[in-house]
Design an enzyme around this catalytic site. Sequence first.
Site, PDB file in Angstrom:
ATOM      1  N   ALA A  26       0.840  -1.202   0.000  1.00 52.04           N
ATOM      2  CA  ALA A  26       0.000   0.000   0.000  1.00 52.04           C
ATOM      3  C   ALA A  26       0.871   1.246   0.000  1.00 52.04           C
ATOM      4  CB  ALA A  26      -0.887   0.001   1.239  1.00 52.04           C
ATOM      5  N   LYS A  27       0.353   2.286  -0.644  1.00 47.03           N
ATOM      6  CA  LYS A  27       1.085   3.550  -0.615  1.00 47.03           C
ATOM      7  C   LYS A  27       0.114   4.638  -0.199  1.00 47.03           C
ATOM      8  CE  LYS A  27       4.483   6.008  -3.474  1.00 47.03           C
ATOM      9  NZ  LYS A  27       4.492   7.221  -2.777  1.00 47.03           N
ATOM     10  N   ALA A  81      -0.496   8.606   1.969  1.00 45.23           N
ATOM     11  CA  ALA A  81       0.061   9.955   1.918  1.00 45.23           C
ATOM     12  C   ALA A  81       1.353  10.033   2.730  1.00 45.23           C
ATOM     13  CB  ALA A  81      -0.966  10.928   2.468  1.00 45.23           C
ATOM     14  N   GLU A  82       1.392   9.259   3.789  1.00 47.97           N
ATOM     15  CA  GLU A  82       2.513   9.362   4.720  1.00 47.97           C
ATOM     16  C   GLU A  82       3.527   8.240   4.580  1.00 47.97           C
ATOM     17  OE1 GLU A  82       2.840  11.796   7.042  1.00 47.97           O
ATOM     18  OE2 GLU A  82       0.993  12.782   6.406  1.00 47.97           O
ATOM     19  N   ASP A 139      -6.563   7.962  14.234  1.00 46.55           N
ATOM     20  CA  ASP A 139      -7.057   7.811  12.851  1.00 46.55           C
ATOM     21  C   ASP A 139      -7.921   6.545  12.762  1.00 46.55           C
ATOM     22  OD1 ASP A 139      -7.357   8.396  10.155  1.00 46.55           O
ATOM     23  OD2 ASP A 139      -5.457   7.490   9.550  1.00 46.55           O
TER      24      ASP A 139
HETATM   25  N1  LIG Z   1       0.584  -5.127  10.309  1.00 41.94           N
HETATM   26  C1  LIG Z   1      -0.017  -5.168   9.131  1.00 41.94           C
HETATM   27  N2  LIG Z   1      -0.467  -6.349   8.637  1.00 41.94           N
HETATM   28  C2  LIG Z   1      -1.077  -6.400   7.442  1.00 41.94           C
HETATM   29  N3  LIG Z   1      -1.281  -5.342   6.636  1.00 41.94           N
HETATM   30  C3  LIG Z   1      -0.850  -4.140   7.079  1.00 41.94           C
HETATM   31  C4  LIG Z   1      -0.200  -3.993   8.337  1.00 41.94           C
HETATM   32  N4  LIG Z   1       0.131  -2.694   8.481  1.00 41.94           N
HETATM   33  C5  LIG Z   1      -0.296  -2.075   7.375  1.00 41.94           C
HETATM   34  N5  LIG Z   1      -0.883  -2.916   6.521  1.00 41.94           N
HETATM   35  C6  LIG Z   1      -1.466  -2.605   5.193  1.00 41.94           C
HETATM   36  O1  LIG Z   1      -0.880  -1.410   4.707  1.00 41.94           O
HETATM   37  C7  LIG Z   1      -1.865  -0.378   4.591  1.00 41.94           C
HETATM   38  C8  LIG Z   1      -1.264   0.965   5.003  1.00 41.94           C
HETATM   39  O2  LIG Z   1      -0.714   0.881   6.304  1.00 41.94           O
HETATM   40  P1  LIG Z   1      -1.019   1.981   7.417  1.00 41.94           P
HETATM   41  O3  LIG Z   1      -2.493   2.122   7.555  1.00 41.94           O
HETATM   42  O4  LIG Z   1      -0.250   1.611   8.632  1.00 41.94           O
HETATM   43  O5  LIG Z   1      -0.349   3.289   6.843  1.00 41.94           O
HETATM   44  P2  LIG Z   1      -0.984   4.503   6.006  1.00 41.94           P
HETATM   45  O6  LIG Z   1      -2.462   4.419   6.007  1.00 41.94           O
HETATM   46  O7  LIG Z   1      -0.262   4.577   4.711  1.00 41.94           O
HETATM   47  O8  LIG Z   1      -0.558   5.693   6.807  1.00 41.94           O
HETATM   48  P3  LIG Z   1      -1.202   7.111   6.597  1.00 41.94           P
HETATM   49  O9  LIG Z   1      -2.694   6.941   6.839  1.00 41.94           O
HETATM   50  O10 LIG Z   1      -0.516   7.870   7.673  1.00 41.94           O
HETATM   51  O11 LIG Z   1      -0.895   7.520   5.177  1.00 41.94           O
HETATM   52  C9  LIG Z   1      -3.014  -0.841   5.468  1.00 41.94           C
HETATM   53  O12 LIG Z   1      -4.228  -0.295   5.055  1.00 41.94           O
HETATM   54  C10 LIG Z   1      -2.944  -2.353   5.294  1.00 41.94           C
HETATM   55  O13 LIG Z   1      -3.545  -2.742   4.086  1.00 41.94           O
HETATM   56 MG   LIG Z   2      -3.927   3.580   7.300  1.00 38.39          MG
END
Ligand SMILES: Nc1ncnc2c1ncn2[C@@H]1O[C@H](COP(=O)(O)OP(=O)(O)OP(=O)(O)O)[C@@H](O)[C@H]1O
Ligand SMILES: [Mg+2]
Length: 216
Positions: A9-10, A12-13, A125
Amino acid sequence: MVKQDNLLAKGAEASVFRGSFLQKPIVLKHRLPKSYRLPIIDQAIRSQRLRAEARIMTMAWRNRVRVPVLLGIDIDKQTLLIEEIKGKILFSLMSSKSVTELKSIFEDIGKQVGLLHKNDIIHGDLTVFNIIIINNKTSWLIDFGLGQISMEIEKKAEDLLTFYSTLKAISSEYQALFEKFQLGYLQLYEKGKKTFEHMKKIQSRARYIARKDRLE
Ligand SMILES: Nc1ncnc2c1ncn2[C@@H]1O[C@H](COP(=O)(O)OP(=O)(O)OP(=O)(O)O)[C@@H](O)[C@H]1O
Ligand SMILES: [Mg+2]
């Protein structure tokens, strides 16, 4: 020892990659640079956030909230090594499950959030995208990037409001599901009644401001 595979996943942060560590499936969460900040300041802010996320996750884990285990932190690479939770993101599960199944899932989510708040941990969040469900029943909280430690009822109520708002936006059954969530929350956090009362206060404050804006 640490192997990095495909991008999962990509946001914003952060960019999240799949990988492995000591043969265990993990995710590697890289905090991305912000080009509008001076590099030296950007580095400092990212390190601070990375450390804060690691601290909050660990604290939640110590208090037996269902969160993935933090396996490592690499300040130079701005990366957290986190146990992979093999399940489905709550958002993507919602459309394929019956209300009955969802109700018990929401009660379980309520328990996790209740335990979090009982220990004065704010998620920051709490959306339907930051909860993973395993086997259609157990919920795991992820993404503590905006988390903090606070006793403030306002912050706890904001977590509930964020959850309520994202739920309302995606399900016509939001009321019944939120009720179950509340039930679970109160089971683990007796003083939690006050958090819901405060949430209602914030909502009516917002309604009042909206109405005033329309009249002006
Ligand atoms: N421990 C984990 N196990 C499985 N999948 C995960 C895990 N951590 C993250 N992911 C996957 O990665 C995605 C993005 O991770 P996370 O929500 O931690 O960061 P983010 O949403 O990119 O951060 P931000 O919201 O600050 O941009 C999640 O929606 C999930 O699909
Ligand atoms: Mg997230």
